[in-house]
Design an enzyme around this catalytic site. Structure first.
Site, short mmCIF file in Angstrom:
data_model
loop_
_atom_site.label_atom_id
_atom_site.label_comp_id
_atom_site.label_asym_id
_atom_site.label_seq_id
_atom_site.Cartn_x
_atom_site.Cartn_y
_atom_site.Cartn_z
NE ARG A 1 -3.87 -0.10 2.19
CZ ARG A 1 -4.58 0.50 3.14
NH1 ARG A 1 -4.34 0.27 4.40
NH2 ARG A 1 -5.53 1.37 2.83
CG ASP B 1 -42.44 -21.67 34.26
OD1 ASP B 1 -42.01 -21.13 35.29
OD2 ASP B 1 -42.66 -21.05 33.20
#
Length: 745
Positions: A326, A513
């Protein structure tokens, strides 16, 4: 691996990465493929030869989707294939690619993930192009994908892609691997809200998500919780209708290739030339030009060494190779200029006519040259300030067939977690680097050999081929976990089978539950009251069977509701138990007092910060409710922060369990849960019919703990350890009513 094999695989492996694994060169209207030999390519090639246990058909060519710099016209009508790969080029307009690859990927994600936030550039055009480019990759995948194909998406350039594929092809297996560091949440949250949510949800489109180290895994899991509200259990994220496995898979190298290169004639020749031309001690480093590699810091550390150890002058050569990368970008040009100047200054200050301390080269090395340098040097100096893994250090270790040499390695490299026998240094600490160099020079050969042996064993056993196998083994294991937790909704036949089993048994135990099972979920928990019809049904059951109400509610609420019914009650997730023939409540013997005072203030602060949230203090737990919060999105975010703080701060010291429930965060002691409480009842009686029903995450403990013969039923469509599902709470009454009716003869 054989036991993990599910069925004969017919699908292919599709790799999706930013780049294709070869250069496409067109001459005289003919295309030639020049395959590169990178680590990922080697790893993927090994999968072609894996016949057993892979989730795809390894007889088929690997399909590779990647960006091509060639134009569509250049490649039209060409067969882009070799013996191993079939290439599928993706064409991205140059203006889009500039903002996508150079912009979003390299000017934002790369610096942010490598802890250089000051270098990160936030630009709306970047993200727009990132979305467009990911869509172009998706379009190419859509063209070629077939049923049973396995898609493996690579790296930060394609973080949106897994979910795009998931949305259109939900049955295909998808993997994602992140090859750079995943940053801590404090850095990740710098991304705009929309961007970071797109990234997290995009990655979570995969079945298996891989990172190099456990730290990166933990950072990602925190981001997933804070950004999108997904908790995890042992690195499994339950996304309701499927599971994502997030784990560390440290990428490695082809150990045999590097180790056997030691004896190659060309490598021997390079090694001898290096030894003849340089001083008695050689330090070597090789990096791509990048600010994450810590090249300037390394030079300053070496300068410090020369400054405080003058006796070593003219006895050491530091060969520093920087591979161009780069260098057309201003920032990288400036970095190269700084490196050039620093090398020149150090050589001018310490060098002589006969000695140059630093031999600096800005170029690529051939494989033979690289091996020659690795095997001739006394020290490899690898000091990135942040690196996802760093394979140079693994290559150096693998190349040392002579078991000599010392590795100095930055603690900021992912590889440091595996290579603990290296001299681990802080790359920003010049004195630390200098001290490590002198320690390396003075290290006896037997200690060098001992350290090298340990590191080589590790790299040899977990090489790049083990890495790919490990990833796909996890994919197969996930398939088995899905099978275990799959949603099997009760059919009429299934319900009838339970009814017949119920009728045929004589000693039955039933667990229910409360919220979401016997009573509907409502915004105000105090108003969640069981209907008269359901209560009457429970009474009918309790007259003939052992019935247990098992809830996270406190004992006073449950006692008030069920005091006329001959039922056992388990309150606060197993902490308090009252049998039907007793007025007394028994506190679980594992319960310890005096922990709440340190936790309550934390919950109170979070309640004050979140309008509508409140703290409920039970006898054995504390609950932070946010169902009544004014802004639910804000409340969910606060709940995730609270859970994270509790998990990372108080849990290790106090042995607490943090339960991420339905619009409630609950804290309790870990020694008991619904599972331990339910099992204690079952073990006391010789029951020939066991049934358990629940809707919450806390009920999973109960489903897991009960015997395999039990009928376990999850309310809703979340994945569950329960063997069956019914769709909603309203169906519970009808199911129970039908269960106790007489089967037809």
């Amino acid at each position: 691996m054989e036991d993990l094999k599910i069925k004969e695989k017919t699908g292919r492996l599709i790799i999706v990465a930013y780049r294709l694994p070869f250069k496409i060169i067109s001459e005289n209207d003919q295309v030639q493929l020049f395959q590169n030999s990178g680590g990922l390519v080697s790893a993927v090639l090994s999968l072609v030869h894996e016949q057993d246990g892979s989730p795809f058909n390894s007889d088929e060519k690997i399909q590779w989707v990647g960006f091509s710099e060639n134009s569509p016209e250049e490649l039209e009508g060409q067969n882009l294939a070799n013996d191993s790969f079939q290439a599928h080029p993706v064409f991205i307009p140059s203006d889009v690619n500039e903002n996508y690859y150079e912009g979003f990927c390299n000017n934002l994600i790369w610096p942010l993930c490598h802890y250089f936030p000051s270098l990160a550039k936030f630009d709306d055009a970047y993200f727009e192009s990132y979305q467009i480019a990911n869509k172009l990759f998706f379009d190419k995948v859509s063209e070629i994908i077939q049923p049973d194909d396995v898609v493996w998406v690579q790296d930060y350039q394609l973080m949106l892609l897994p979910d795009m594929i998931r949305q259109k092809f939900p049955q295909n297996k998808i993997g994602f691997f992140f090859h750079i560091p995943f940053p801590s949440f404090e850095l990740f949250r710098m991304l705009p809200v929309k961007w970071r949510k797109s990234i997290i949800d995009g990655i979570l489109g995969a079945d298996v998500v891989g990172f190099h180290t456990n730290d990166y895994v933990e950072y990602f899991l925190k981001a997933a919780r804070m950004v999108s509200g997904y908790g995890n259990k042992l690195h499994y994220i339950n996304m309701s209708n499927r599971i994502v496995k997030v784990d560390s898979f440290p990428i490695s190298i082809d150990y045999r290739k590097f180790n056997s290169a030691f004896d190659l004639p060309d490598v021997e020749k390079e090694r001898e030339q290096v030894r003849e031309s340089l001083k008695e001690k050689i330090i070597f480093s090789v990096d791509r030009l990048d600010y994450s590699k810590g090249i300037l810091h390394r030079l300053h550390g070496f300068q410090r060494f020369l400054e405080i150890y003058p006796d070593w002058h003219e006895k050491v050569s530091f060969v520093m190779v920087v591979v161009p990368s780069r260098d057309s970008i201003d920032q990288y040009q400036q970095m190269k200029s700084d490196i050039d100047q620093t090398v020149g200054r150090i050589n001018a200050q310490y060098g002589t006519i006969n000695w140059q301390p630093i031999i600096y080269q800005y170029r690529s090395l051939s494989f033979d040259e690289l091996m020659g340098m690795y095997t001739a040097s006394d020290v490899a100096l690898i000091t990135p300030v942040r690196d996802g893994m760093n394979l140079v250090c693994k290559e150096y270790v693998a190349s040392r067939k002579d078991k000599k040499g010392v590795l100095i390695l930055s603690e900021m490299a992912g590889a440091a977690a595996e290579l603990g026998e290296a001299l681990i240094i802080n790359p920003l600490d010049n004195q630390d680097i200098a001290d490590a160099i002198i320690r390396a020079f003075e290290m006896p050969e037997e200690e060098q050999t001992k350290r090298m042996n340990a590191m080589q064993t590790r790299i040899r056993e977990y090489d790049v081929f083990a890495w790919t196998n490990d990833f796909f083994t996890q994919m197969i294991m996930l398939e088995q976990e899905h099978e275990r937790l799959r949603q099997v909704f009760l059919t009429n036949k299934g319900i009838d089978d339970i009814r017949k089993a119920y009728a045929a048994s004589s000693n039955r135990i039933l667990f229910f539950d409360y919220d979401g099972t016997l009573a509907p979920i409502v915004p105000d928990p105090s108003k969640a009251i069981v209907s008269v019809d359901t209560k009457k049904l429970i009474m009918d059951l309790a007259k003939r069977d052992t019935v247990i109400i098992i809830s996270g509610r406190d004992r006073y609420f449950l006692h008030e509701l069920f005091k006329e019914l001959p039922v056992h009650i388990i309150a606060e997730h197993g902490a308090l138990i009252k049998t039907k023939d007793s007025e007394e409540w028994t506190l679980n013997e594992s319960y310890e007092e005096n922990w709440k005072e340190s936790i309550r203030p934390i919950l109170d602060i979070y309640a004050k910060r979140c309008p509508g949230a409140f703290v409920e203090e039970k006898e054995t737990s504390l609950a932070w409710h946010y169902r009544t919060a004014e802004d639910q999105e804000y409340a969910i975010r606060r709940a995730q922060e609270l859970i994270w703080q509790l998990q990372s701060f108080v849990q290790p010291e106090l042995n607490l369990q943090i339960i991420d429930g339905n619009k409630v965060v609950e804290v309790k002691k870990t020694a008991f849960n619904k599972g331990t409480a339910a099992r204690s009842f079952v073990e006391k009686g010789d029951y020939d019919f066991v049934l358990a029903m629940g809707d919450d995450t806390t009920d999973e403990d109960m489903f897991e703990a009960l015997p395999s013969t039990a009928y376990t039923i999850k309310i809703g469509d979340d994945l569950s350890a329960a063997r069956n599902h019914i769709r909603n709470q309203q169906e519970v009454f009808h199911f129970l009513k039908f269960m106790i009716s007489s089967p037809e003869e």
